[in-house]
Motif scaffolding. Structure first.
Motif, mmCIF file in Angstrom:
data_model
loop_
_atom_site.group_PDB
_atom_site.id
_atom_site.type_symbol
_atom_site.label_atom_id
_atom_site.label_comp_id
_atom_site.label_asym_id
_atom_site.label_seq_id
_atom_site.Cartn_x
_atom_site.Cartn_y
_atom_site.Cartn_z
ATOM 1 N N SER A 104 20.750 -26.808 10.989
ATOM 2 C CA SER A 104 20.213 -28.004 11.626
ATOM 3 C C SER A 104 18.674 -28.005 11.621
ATOM 4 O O SER A 104 18.063 -27.262 10.827
ATOM 5 C CB SER A 104 20.758 -28.129 13.049
ATOM 6 N N THR A 106 16.470 -26.984 13.866
ATOM 7 C CA THR A 106 15.842 -25.745 14.345
ATOM 8 C C THR A 106 15.814 -24.694 13.243
ATOM 9 O O THR A 106 14.807 -24.036 13.014
ATOM 10 C CB THR A 106 16.622 -25.196 15.561
ATOM 11 N N ASN A 186 9.107 -36.688 19.840
ATOM 12 C CA ASN A 186 9.724 -36.079 21.029
ATOM 13 C C ASN A 186 8.653 -35.244 21.739
ATOM 14 O O ASN A 186 8.062 -34.383 21.105
ATOM 15 C CB ASN A 186 10.863 -35.157 20.565
ATOM 16 N N ASP A 214 8.659 -32.770 10.599
ATOM 17 C CA ASP A 214 9.905 -32.529 11.323
ATOM 18 C C ASP A 214 10.572 -33.894 11.487
ATOM 19 O O ASP A 214 10.053 -34.744 12.216
ATOM 20 C CB ASP A 214 9.592 -31.891 12.687
ATOM 21 N N TYR A 217 15.219 -37.365 13.619
ATOM 22 C CA TYR A 217 15.794 -38.613 14.139
ATOM 23 C C TYR A 217 15.827 -39.740 13.118
ATOM 24 O O TYR A 217 15.707 -40.908 13.469
ATOM 25 C CB TYR A 217 15.003 -39.067 15.380
ATOM 26 N N SER A 247 17.383 -33.007 10.159
ATOM 27 C CA SER A 247 18.524 -32.706 11.029
ATOM 28 C C SER A 247 19.519 -33.855 10.999
ATOM 29 O O SER A 247 19.122 -35.025 10.996
ATOM 30 C CB SER A 247 18.040 -32.512 12.478
ATOM 31 N N LYS A 250 21.523 -35.694 15.456
ATOM 32 C CA LYS A 250 21.543 -36.931 16.240
ATOM 33 C C LYS A 250 22.050 -38.111 15.443
ATOM 34 O O LYS A 250 22.932 -38.834 15.903
ATOM 35 C CB LYS A 250 20.145 -37.258 16.792
HETATM 36 C C1 LIG Z 1 11.609 -32.914 17.236
HETATM 37 C C2 LIG Z 1 12.845 -32.082 17.158
HETATM 38 N N1 LIG Z 1 12.959 -31.200 16.124
HETATM 39 C C3 LIG Z 1 14.064 -30.430 16.010
HETATM 40 C C4 LIG Z 1 15.090 -30.499 16.928
HETATM 41 C C5 LIG Z 1 16.237 -29.572 16.708
HETATM 42 O O1 LIG Z 1 17.439 -30.174 16.674
HETATM 43 P P1 LIG Z 1 18.700 -29.470 15.962
HETATM 44 O O2 LIG Z 1 19.818 -29.639 16.914
HETATM 45 O O3 LIG Z 1 18.346 -28.027 15.718
HETATM 46 O O4 LIG Z 1 18.866 -30.219 14.694
HETATM 47 C C6 LIG Z 1 15.015 -31.393 18.033
HETATM 48 C C7 LIG Z 1 16.133 -31.493 19.059
HETATM 49 N N2 LIG Z 1 15.701 -31.697 20.385
HETATM 50 C C8 LIG Z 1 16.604 -32.337 21.334
HETATM 51 C C9 LIG Z 1 17.972 -31.657 21.402
HETATM 52 C C10 LIG Z 1 18.129 -30.447 22.313
HETATM 53 C C11 LIG Z 1 17.197 -29.331 21.896
HETATM 54 O O5 LIG Z 1 17.544 -28.578 20.957
HETATM 55 O O6 LIG Z 1 16.114 -29.242 22.523
HETATM 56 C C12 LIG Z 1 15.894 -32.447 22.691
HETATM 57 O O7 LIG Z 1 14.645 -32.344 22.680
HETATM 58 O O8 LIG Z 1 16.554 -32.741 23.669
HETATM 59 C C13 LIG Z 1 13.875 -32.203 18.133
HETATM 60 O O9 LIG Z 1 13.751 -33.078 19.154
#
Ligand SMILES: Cc1ncc(COP(=O)(O)O)c(CN[C@@H](CCC(=O)O)C(=O)O)c1O
Length: 401
Positions: A104, A106, A186, A214, A217, A247, A250
């Motif tokens: 994913s 991360t 984010n 990155d 979304y 990723s 979502k």
């Molecule tokens: C900007 C960004 N990059 C990468 C990821 C990593 O997502 P993967 O699930 O590894 O594809 C997230 C997920 N952030 C969400 C989901 C929960 C988390 O992992 O923190 C959030 O910020 O709530 C993100 O917001």
């Protein structure tokens, strides 16, 4: 004494820890606005119907469970980067885009940053926006990169501080690594305009910086996967050799399947082969090869025209529901004469709204109203629905007054 006697208790995760607190709360009115995971209008996780159809197709195929190659399922890798870069993207057409399936987003970030720590000579520092996703700095540290910040969000205007962002990027040592959220930033939900992305491309190019995208979304910001990929595609067209983390957590609702890619634009097919070989040397000792099921789901959907069309309508439906909740929350807050300006709740895009709530107000919402969100005041808009948005607005209005 025990082998682990000296191990200290670490802090709960700023985001995932919120879900734990929410689960422990027994109040029926509780609301989880913490983790960025989509919920439908009944507050339930949403397994996209196009994914369910792909599951049925895969079930009938009775495939084996053999290892994937280190860089993952080739058909998935190809289809995933075509979605991100566009099928007619020059690096793809010229066979010089190095891509590997990742755990994913991360996992893509970790492999990408480790690759740069080992092979990117110009700098060992990655600059991330202020604020950024809570995990970026921790990944950089473990990957062997120094993590510094550039200004991004302006609390005064609850918008982008573009001038400061440009100033900071210009001030970075030549060849620095600049982490950029491709869309749906984010936690702020504030993105550069297409005009500003064009200026950013010039600034990054002038300083020979490395653009590290990155894109977690794609499709979630505007409901349009092409529109949301504008920054990535523009930078590539402008000749930047970007790295992209992708990723499907979502936009395809595949959170727990851990499906993504890490890709790097190289100069030639020969250079791609050398980069591929070094990517494999990062991945093999980390997790050897990625999980097969999620990659097969995405490959099935993206390679079946009617399934891809169905998926695109579903991702637009999710994006539209979030926009609908922005409108409703805004209207309720205004109706309740909540002190302050709330237009940013509507103007921000993607999964999150950066409300401007202070940490103590966030704590009060958890303790008094059983409403959970991250302490920086970010709310995951999909946690709201027609049956709880009024309660949330009333509770938020109370803590602000
Ligand atoms: C900007 C960004 N990059 C990468 C990821 C990593 O997502 P993967 O699930 O590894 O594809 C997230 C997920 N952030 C969400 C989901 C929960 C988390 O992992 O923190 C959030 O910020 O709530 C993100 O917001």
């Amino acid at each position: 004494t025990s082998v682990w006697a000296s191990v200290k208790a670490g802090p709960p995760d700023a985001i995932l820890g919120i879900s734990e607190a929410f689960k422990a709360d027994t109040d029926p009115k509780k609301i989880n606005l913490g983790v960025g995971a989509y919920r439908d209008n009944n507050g339930k996780p949403y397994v996209l119907p196009s994914v369910q159809k792909a599951e049925e197709i895969l079930y009938k195929e009775k495939s084996d469970k053999e290892y994937l190659p280190i860089t993952g399922l080739a058909s998935f890798d190809k289809l995933a980067v075509e979605l991100a870069y566009g099928e007619d993207s020059a690096p793809i057409k010229e066979g010089r885009l190095s891509v590997s399936q990742s755990l994913s987003g991360t996992g893509a970030l970790r492999v990408g940053m480790e690759f740069l720590a080992e092979h990117y000579g110009a700098s060992k520092t990655i600059y991330v926006p202020t604020p950024t996703w809570g995990n970026h700095a921790a990944i950089a540290k473990r990957a062997g990169l120094k993590c510094e910040k550039y200004r991004y969000f302006d609390p005064a205007t609850v918008g982008l501080n573009f001038e400061a962002m440009v100033e900071d990027i210009k001030a970075m040592p030549e060849g620095s690594i600049v982490l950029l959220h491709a869309c749906a930033h984010n936690p702020t939900g504030v993105d550069p305009t297409q005009e500003q992305w064009k200026q950013l491309s010039e600034v990054v190019k002038a300083k020979k910086h490395f653009a590290f995208f990155d894109m977690a979304y794609q499709g979630f910001a505007s409901g349009d996967t092409v529109r949301d990929a504008f920054a990535v595609r523009y930078f590539v067209e402008q000749g930047h050799q970007i790295l992209l983390c992708q990723s499907f957590a979502k936009n395809l609702g595949l959170y727990g399947e851990r499906v993504g890619t890490v890709s790097l634009v190289t100069a030639s097919a020969e250079e791609k082969a050398r980069v591929d070989s070094q990517l494999k040397l990062v991945i093999r000792p980390m997790y050897s090869n990625p999980p097969v099921h999620g990659a097969r789901l995405v490959s099935t959907i993206l390679s079946t025209p009617e399934l891809k069309e169905q998926w695109l309508s579903e991702v637009k439906l999710m994006a539209d529901r979030i926009i609908d909740m922005r409108e409703k929350l805004y209207n309720k807050l205004v109706e309740l004469k909540t002190p302050g300006e709330w237009g940013h709740i509507k103007s921000q895009i993607g999964m999150f709204s950066f409300t401007g709530l202070k940490p103590e107000q966030v704590d009060a919402l958890a303790q008094k109203a059983h409403i959970y969100l991250t302490r920086d005041g970010r709310i995951s808009m999909a946690g709201l629905n027609d049956s709880n948005v009024e309660y949330f607005a009333e509770s938020m209005s109370k803590v602000v007054k």
